[in-house]
Design a protein around this motif. Structure first.
Motif, PDB file in Angstrom:
ATOM      1  N   CYS A 312     -10.513  -6.003  -5.116  1.00  0.00           N
ATOM      2  CA  CYS A 312      -9.221  -6.675  -4.954  1.00  0.00           C
ATOM      3  C   CYS A 312      -8.357  -6.459  -6.195  1.00  0.00           C
ATOM      4  O   CYS A 312      -8.840  -6.499  -7.314  1.00  0.00           O
ATOM      5  N   ARG A 313      -7.086  -6.234  -5.969  1.00  0.00           N
ATOM      6  CA  ARG A 313      -6.178  -5.978  -7.090  1.00  0.00           C
ATOM      7  C   ARG A 313      -5.171  -7.107  -7.287  1.00  0.00           C
ATOM      8  O   ARG A 313      -4.087  -6.879  -7.815  1.00  0.00           O
ATOM      9  N   CYS A 314      -5.514  -8.287  -6.804  1.00  0.00           N
ATOM     10  CA  CYS A 314      -4.559  -9.404  -6.890  1.00  0.00           C
ATOM     11  C   CYS A 314      -4.057  -9.653  -8.311  1.00  0.00           C
ATOM     12  O   CYS A 314      -2.916 -10.044  -8.500  1.00  0.00           O
ATOM     13  N   VAL A 317      -1.245  -7.362  -8.548  1.00  0.00           N
ATOM     14  CA  VAL A 317      -0.161  -7.707  -7.627  1.00  0.00           C
ATOM     15  C   VAL A 317       0.587  -8.951  -8.137  1.00  0.00           C
ATOM     16  O   VAL A 317       1.816  -9.003  -8.115  1.00  0.00           O
ATOM     17  N   CYS A 327      -2.958  -1.172  -3.292  1.00  0.00           N
ATOM     18  CA  CYS A 327      -4.341  -1.660  -3.296  1.00  0.00           C
ATOM     19  C   CYS A 327      -5.097  -0.936  -2.182  1.00  0.00           C
ATOM     20  O   CYS A 327      -4.665  -0.942  -1.030  1.00  0.00           O
ATOM     21  N   LEU A 329      -7.561  -1.729  -0.532  1.00  0.00           N
ATOM     22  CA  LEU A 329      -8.059  -2.583   0.559  1.00  0.00           C
ATOM     23  C   LEU A 329      -6.947  -3.062   1.497  1.00  0.00           C
ATOM     24  O   LEU A 329      -7.217  -3.572   2.586  1.00  0.00           O
ATOM     25  N   PHE A 330      -5.690  -2.886   1.070  1.00  0.00           N
ATOM     26  CA  PHE A 330      -4.554  -3.437   1.820  1.00  0.00           C
ATOM     27  C   PHE A 330      -4.536  -2.952   3.269  1.00  0.00           C
ATOM     28  O   PHE A 330      -4.488  -1.750   3.535  1.00  0.00           O
ATOM     29  N   CYS A 334      -8.810  -5.686   3.822  1.00  0.00           N
ATOM     30  CA  CYS A 334      -8.126  -6.957   3.586  1.00  0.00           C
ATOM     31  C   CYS A 334      -6.914  -7.101   4.509  1.00  0.00           C
ATOM     32  O   CYS A 334      -5.971  -6.321   4.415  1.00  0.00           O
ATOM     33  N   VAL A 340      -9.209 -10.805   1.600  1.00  0.00           N
ATOM     34  CA  VAL A 340     -10.177 -10.650   0.517  1.00  0.00           C
ATOM     35  C   VAL A 340      -9.685 -11.410  -0.721  1.00  0.00           C
ATOM     36  O   VAL A 340     -10.443 -12.076  -1.403  1.00  0.00           O
ATOM     37  N   GLY A 341      -8.392 -11.290  -0.989  1.00  0.00           N
ATOM     38  CA  GLY A 341      -7.850 -11.940  -2.178  1.00  0.00           C
ATOM     39  C   GLY A 341      -6.853 -13.026  -1.801  1.00  0.00           C
ATOM     40  O   GLY A 341      -6.378 -13.077  -0.659  1.00  0.00           O
ATOM     41  N   CYS A 343      -3.782 -13.376  -2.558  1.00  0.00           N
ATOM     42  CA  CYS A 343      -2.413 -12.927  -2.244  1.00  0.00           C
ATOM     43  C   CYS A 343      -2.226 -12.587  -0.767  1.00  0.00           C
ATOM     44  O   CYS A 343      -1.114 -12.378  -0.313  1.00  0.00           O
ATOM     45  N   MET A 344      -3.342 -12.477  -0.033  1.00  0.00           N
ATOM     46  CA  MET A 344      -3.231 -12.139   1.392  1.00  0.00           C
ATOM     47  C   MET A 344      -3.258 -13.383   2.266  1.00  0.00           C
ATOM     48  O   MET A 344      -3.169 -13.297   3.486  1.00  0.00           O
ATOM     49  N   CYS A 351       0.931  -9.940  -0.865  1.00  0.00           N
ATOM     50  CA  CYS A 351       0.236  -9.076   0.106  1.00  0.00           C
ATOM     51  C   CYS A 351       0.453  -9.574   1.535  1.00  0.00           C
ATOM     52  O   CYS A 351       0.676  -8.783   2.452  1.00  0.00           O
TER      53      CYS A 351
HETATM   54  S1  SF4 Z   1      -5.158  -9.655  -1.499  1.00  0.00           S
HETATM   55 FE1  SF4 Z   1      -6.058  -7.933  -0.428  1.00  0.00          FE
HETATM   56  S2  SF4 Z   1      -4.483  -6.358  -0.361  1.00  0.00           S
HETATM   57 FE2  SF4 Z   1      -3.879  -7.869  -1.922  1.00  0.00          FE
HETATM   58  S3  SF4 Z   1      -4.668  -7.047  -3.835  1.00  0.00           S
HETATM   59 FE3  SF4 Z   1      -6.255  -8.449  -3.058  1.00  0.00          FE
HETATM   60  S4  SF4 Z   1      -7.610  -7.136  -1.799  1.00  0.00           S
HETATM   61 FE4  SF4 Z   1      -5.733  -5.962  -2.176  1.00  0.00          FE
END
Ligand code: SF4
Lengths: 358, 72
Positions: A312-314, A317, A327, A329-330, A334, A340-341, A343-344, A351
């Motif tokens: 995850c790159r939250c 982000v 990211c 996983l976007f 995710c 996953v994070g 922000c989603m 996200c």
């Molecule tokens: S919330 Fe999901 S899409 Fe956003 S950075 Fe985390 S893993 Fe990636």
């Protein structure tokens, strides 16, 4: 009446966009950061980025109040819930992942986790069901903290306590502007937070950091005008603090709300999910009100949690260093359905907002 | 969650008021503002956080007009 006014006029938007194009620098990039999930929603929903010239970039800062709650605080709520305490919270907190599970997962395991629209609803429930213990998970920025203060000052029932997780916006803006690898050129300050805190807390940004700062409302035209105002300051080389949202933000803010907040809370250094410790950015209850503190009442000792899961790159982000689409996983591993994070999850998470528009 | 929406105060009873959110009536807490019946307030998570007036709304339109007429 107020609604009927021309805050969404498309022809007007075109004119502002033209003015932005005219004034935008021809080389380099201007990076403007906003700090509000609702601004990101407006920008994405109305396609504002597509109206901007290439040299003007608008990025989303840590403006989603749910996304920046550290996993350890979600874990605290889950610990109480699994122990038989009824945990009440705003809806968008339910699916935010803690270290191992979310409050929704805890509910699936039999915990009593309830969604409320406001802190007053939580208190009503506690008064009705005296045999149960209730916790209100108090997240949110300066827009939400005053309502928690109002209820604590009214004297909540014995069976009610608060997991205070409120955070303050200006210290986070300071952390952003001091991040060397972010190099921002201007701030769009959050309109609704500003209705409470007023203009003064932002004065340091133009004065000490040379950052043009404009408080803005949430209609697409508000955001476009704010961008134009920032570009104009940059062009003149005169960073200032300006208020675009005059219809809601007074220079002094909501003085009564500030007074109540100060009475109940004090600011301490604290962690934001995806960011490190930010000085004086987290509210805690003053000694007079400690008896309403869930952490004290239930002797909670969760120290650190898993804020960012593998992949995850939250954390990138949240400070606008990457776009959600960068990211890996976007919309693959995710999605809004299986986040996953953080922000989603929330409708204000960057996200999640981008997911809705792809 | 940080979203705030305007509503019109219909009836006041102490700290609590009935407010009209574009046709839907809902109770809001007005402890944080001085709101009168007929006025508009900005409501966030059940609490009015600021009063809104017609003059201030017009002020925005004036500000915009002024900006549009600016020489770049
Ligand atoms: S919330 Fe999901 S899409 Fe956003 S950075 Fe985390 S893993 Fe990636």
């Amino acid at each position: 009446m107020i609604k009927e006014m021309r805050f969404r006029d498309a022809a007007l938007a075109k004119r502002v966009a033209e003015k932005i194009r005219k004034i935008a620098p021809s080389k380099g990039t201007v990076k403007i950061c906003h700090i509000c999930g609702t601004h990101e929603w407006t920008i994405t929903h109305y396609g504002i980025r597509s109206l901007l010239p290439e040299s003007v970039e608008v990025i989303a800062g840590p403006g989603c109040p749910v996304c920046i709650v550290p996993a350890s605080e979600i874990d605290e709520a889950i610990e109480m819930a699994l122990d038989g305490v009824t945990v009440t919270c705003f809806g968008d907190l339910l699916r935010v992942p803690g270290s191992k599970m979310s409050l929704l997962d805890a509910r699936a395991e039999g915990a009593d986790v309830r969604v409320v629209y406001s802190v007053a609803d939580a208190i009503k429930m506690a008064r009705r069901e005296r045999e149960k213990q209730f916790v209100f998970f108090a997240v949110g920025f300066e827009t939400t903290a005053p309502s928690t203060a109002v209820e604590i000052l009214k004297g909540p029932p014995e069976n009610m306590s608060f997991l205070i997780s409120h955070r303050l916006i200006p210290p986070a803006m300071k952390a952003l502007v001091e991040m060397e690898d972010l190099s921002l050129n201007g701030f769009i300050a959050p309109g609704h937070v500003s209705t409470i805190i007023g203009m003064k807390p932002y004065e340091i940004f133009p004065r000490d950091y040379g950052m043009p700062t404009v408080v803005a409302g949430f209609e697409p035209l508000d955001v476009l005008f704010a961008i134009y105002m920032i570009l104009k300051q940059i062009r003149k080389g005169e960073p200032r603090l300006e208020n675009e949202y005059v219809r809601a933000v007074l220079p002094e803010g909501n003085v009564r709300a500030q007074r109540l907040m100060r009475k109940v809370f004090k600011a301490e250094d604290g962690r934001w999910r995806g960011l490190q410790i930010i000085p004086e950015s987290v509210l805690t209850l003053r000694d007079n009100y400690k008896r309403y503190d869930s952490r004290q009442k239930y002797d909670l000792h969760v120290k650190c949690g898993v804020d960012i899961r593998p992949g995850c790159r939250c954390h990138l982000v949240i400070v606008g260093k990457i776009k959600p689409t960068e990211c890996p996983l976007f919309m693959k591993a995710c999605t809004p359905h299986r986040p996953v994070g953080p922000c989603m999850v929330s409708m204000e998470g960057t996200c999640r907002i981008w997911a809705g528009s792809t | 969650m940080c979203l705030a929406v305007p509503a019109k105060i219909i009836k006041i009873n102490g700290d609590r008021a009935q407010a009209d959110f574009g046709g839907i009536l809902r109770e809001v807490n007005i402890a944080l503002v001085d709101a009168k019946v007929g006025e508009y307030v900005l409501v966030h998570a059940g609490y009015a956080i600021q009063t809104l007036s017609q003059e201030e709304a017009e002020e925005t339109l004036r500000l915009w007009k002024e900006i549009l007429n600016d020489k770049d």
